[in-house]
Design a protein around this motif. Structure first.
Motif, PDB file in Angstrom:
ATOM      1  N   GLU A 122       0.856  -1.175   0.000  1.00  6.30           N
ATOM      2  CA  GLU A 122       0.000   0.000   0.000  1.00  6.30           C
ATOM      3  C   GLU A 122       0.898   1.233   0.000  1.00  6.30           C
ATOM      4  O   GLU A 122       1.773   1.366   0.843  1.00  6.30           O
ATOM      5  CB  GLU A 122      -0.889   0.019   1.242  1.00  6.30           C
ATOM      6  N   GLY A 123       0.659   2.120  -0.957  1.00  3.82           N
ATOM      7  CA  GLY A 123       1.409   3.363  -0.993  1.00  3.82           C
ATOM      8  C   GLY A 123       2.759   3.223  -1.663  1.00  3.82           C
ATOM      9  O   GLY A 123       3.141   2.159  -2.157  1.00  3.82           O
ATOM     10  N   THR A 124       3.494   4.310  -1.670  1.00  2.00           N
ATOM     11  CA  THR A 124       4.826   4.357  -2.268  1.00  2.00           C
ATOM     12  C   THR A 124       5.798   4.932  -1.244  1.00  2.00           C
ATOM     13  O   THR A 124       5.404   5.363  -0.165  1.00  2.00           O
ATOM     14  CB  THR A 124       4.825   5.225  -3.534  1.00  2.00           C
ATOM     15  N   GLY A 125       7.068   4.942  -1.594  1.00  7.20           N
ATOM     16  CA  GLY A 125       8.077   5.453  -0.676  1.00  7.20           C
ATOM     17  C   GLY A 125       9.423   4.844  -0.975  1.00  7.20           C
ATOM     18  O   GLY A 125       9.617   4.200  -2.005  1.00  7.20           O
ATOM     19  N   LYS A 126      10.340   5.037  -0.067  1.00  6.04           N
ATOM     20  CA  LYS A 126      11.702   4.537  -0.256  1.00  6.04           C
ATOM     21  C   LYS A 126      12.005   3.499   0.817  1.00  6.04           C
ATOM     22  O   LYS A 126      11.628   3.663   1.979  1.00  6.04           O
ATOM     23  CB  LYS A 126      12.709   5.692  -0.169  1.00  6.04           C
ATOM     24  N   ILE A 127      12.660   2.409   0.419  1.00 10.89           N
ATOM     25  CA  ILE A 127      13.154   1.436   1.394  1.00 10.89           C
ATOM     26  C   ILE A 127      14.665   1.367   1.253  1.00 10.89           C
ATOM     27  O   ILE A 127      15.209   1.540   0.161  1.00 10.89           O
ATOM     28  CB  ILE A 127      12.518   0.041   1.228  1.00 10.89           C
ATOM     29  N   LYS A 128      15.358   1.105   2.365  1.00 11.14           N
ATOM     30  CA  LYS A 128      16.814   1.131   2.372  1.00 11.14           C
ATOM     31  C   LYS A 128      17.345  -0.070   3.148  1.00 11.14           C
ATOM     32  O   LYS A 128      16.707  -0.567   4.087  1.00 11.14           O
ATOM     33  CB  LYS A 128      17.342   2.415   3.025  1.00 11.14           C
ATOM     34  N   VAL A 129      18.530  -0.516   2.738  1.00 12.79           N
ATOM     35  CA  VAL A 129      19.249  -1.496   3.549  1.00 12.79           C
ATOM     36  C   VAL A 129      19.506  -0.870   4.914  1.00 12.79           C
ATOM     37  O   VAL A 129      19.931   0.284   5.009  1.00 12.79           O
ATOM     38  CB  VAL A 129      20.569  -1.903   2.868  1.00 12.79           C
ATOM     39  N   GLY A 130      19.223  -1.598   5.971  1.00 11.13           N
ATOM     40  CA  GLY A 130      19.353  -1.085   7.321  1.00 11.13           C
ATOM     41  C   GLY A 130      18.034  -0.677   7.946  1.00 11.13           C
ATOM     42  O   GLY A 130      17.955  -0.481   9.172  1.00 11.13           O
ATOM     43  N   ASP A 131      16.982  -0.533   7.119  1.00 10.48           N
ATOM     44  CA  ASP A 131      15.657  -0.216   7.657  1.00 10.48           C
ATOM     45  C   ASP A 131      15.159  -1.358   8.539  1.00 10.48           C
ATOM     46  O   ASP A 131      15.399  -2.538   8.257  1.00 10.48           O
ATOM     47  CB  ASP A 131      14.644  -0.005   6.521  1.00 10.48           C
ATOM     48  N   GLU A 132      14.422  -0.992   9.568  1.00 11.37           N
ATOM     49  CA  GLU A 132      13.807  -2.022  10.407  1.00 11.37           C
ATOM     50  C   GLU A 132      12.498  -2.486   9.781  1.00 11.37           C
ATOM     51  O   GLU A 132      11.732  -1.682   9.237  1.00 11.37           O
ATOM     52  CB  GLU A 132      13.528  -1.472  11.806  1.00 11.37           C
ATOM     53  N   VAL A 133      12.269  -3.794   9.824  1.00  8.64           N
ATOM     54  CA  VAL A 133      10.987  -4.357   9.421  1.00  8.64           C
ATOM     55  C   VAL A 133      10.105  -4.431  10.664  1.00  8.64           C
ATOM     56  O   VAL A 133      10.431  -5.124  11.621  1.00  8.64           O
ATOM     57  CB  VAL A 133      11.173  -5.767   8.838  1.00  8.64           C
TER      58      VAL A 133
END
Length: 270
Positions: free
Chosen positions: A253-264
Motif C-alpha cells: 500500500e502506498g509508495t516510498g523509499k526502502i533502504k538497507v538497514g531499515d527495520e521491518v
C-alpha cells in the motif's frame, strides 16, 4: 521480540535475467522502480524464463544513469545499452502464465542482440505506463497491479531461512537462486511465514501467499548449469500440497523509499 532488519534489496529489470543489488529503492505502484518492467518473449509473445532456457542466467543487467547495460557473463558479446526512454517498436500482446497484456517492443536491433546472445528468437518488450496487469484476485486486497513479475510485486525471504537450508546442503548456495526483492536478518528461519502485515520505511506490505519454488532455483546463476539442489532438500521439509515453499509473496500500500538497514516492523501476525 525479534528485531528484523533489511539486509539486501534486489531488482530484476529484465525478467529472468541477472538481478541487481541496491542499497535503496523506490517503491512504486507496480513494485520496486525498474523491477521487471522489461521482458523477453518468443514469436508468439510468450515469456522466456530460466525455467526452460537456463542460458538466460548468463546475461547480467546493470543500472546506468540513463538506462540498462546488459552484458554476457562469459564475454561472448559486446554489452548492450538500453535507454530508459525508448520502446519505439511495435505494440505486441504478451503472455505471462495465464495473464495476457500489451507491451511494446524496444526495437529490432535489441531483439537481434538478445536472439544472438541466447541462440533463439528473443524479443525484448517494455511495459508502458498505460498497461495494467492485476494481481490474482484470489490473493489481492485492493486490485493491486504488478509488472512482468510472475504474479506479485514483491518477494521477501529471511536470511535465516537460507542459512537453515544451507546447513542441510553439501554445498551452500547463494540467495540469488531464489530471486527475492527484500532480504532481512534477525529472528528464526521462516519467521516470514507467520507475518500478515508489516512496514518498511513509509510503505505497508501485506503477505499474499507463500512462494512455490520451481526448477529455476536449481540453475547456478554464474554458470547456467542445472542441478538437483536446492529443490531436492527443500522437498524434505518445505512441501505443502505437493508444492515446495520458500519465501512469501507480497502486495503493498502506498509508495516510498526502502533502504538497507531499515527495520521491518511487523504489524500483524497470522
Amino acid at each position: 521480540m525479534a528485531t528484523y532488519t533489511v539486509s539486501n534489496i534486489y531488482i530484476y529489470p529484465i525478467k529472468s535475467l541477472g538481478g541487481i543489488s541496491l542499497q535503496q529503492a523506490q517503491v512504486q505502484e507496480r513494485g520496486l522502480q525498474y523491477d521487471r518492467r522489461w521482458m523477453l518473449v518468443d514469436e508468439k509473445g510468450g515469456f522466456l524464463s530460466q525455467r526452460k532456457f537456463a542460458q538466460m542466467a548468463l546475461l547480467q543487467v546493470k543500472l546506468q544513469e540513463n538506462g540498462l547495460l546488459v552484458s554476457h557473463k562469459q564475454g561472448l558479446l559486446d554489452p548492450l545499452f538500453i535507454p530508459f526512454e525508448h520502446a519505439d517498436g511495435k505494440e505486441v500482446t504478451v503472455t505471462i502464465w495465464d495473464d495476457t497484456c500489451t507491451a511494446r517492443e524496444v526495437n529490432g536491433e535489441v531483439t537481434m542482440w538478445f536472439s544472438k546472445a541466447l541462440g533463439m528468437f528473443a524479443r525484448l518488450v517494455y511495459m508502458p505506463e498505460n498497461t495494467r496487469r492485476i494481481v490474482d484476485p484470489t490473493y489481492a486486497f485492493d486490485e493491486e497491479v504488478v509488472s512482468f513479475a510472475d504474479a506479485y510485486p514483491f518477494l521477501v525471504i529471511g536470511q535465516e531461512a537460507l542459512n537453515h537450508l544451507n546447513s542441510k546442503l553439501a554445498k551452500s548456495i547463494p540467495m540469488n537462486r531464489f530471486r527475492p526483492n527484500i532480504v532481512f536478518t534477525g529472528g528464526q528461519p521462516h519467521d516470514e511465514d507467520s507475518w500478515d502485515s508489516f512496514t518498511i520505511g513509509e510503505t505497508n506490505f501485506r503477505v499474499a501467499k507463500p512462494c512455490a519454488r520451481c526448477v529455476l532455483t536449481t540453475v547456478d546463476q554464474q554458470t547456467a548449469v542445472k542441478g538437483e539442489e536446492p529443490l531436492r532438500t527443500l522437498a524434505t521439509y518445505r512441501t505443502k500440497n505437493n508444492k515446495v515453499l520458500f519465501g512469501q509473496n507480497l502486495v503493498h500500500e502506498g509508495t516510498g523509499k526502502i533502504k538497507v538497514g531499515d527495520e521491518v516492523q511487523v504489524l500483524q501476525w497470522k
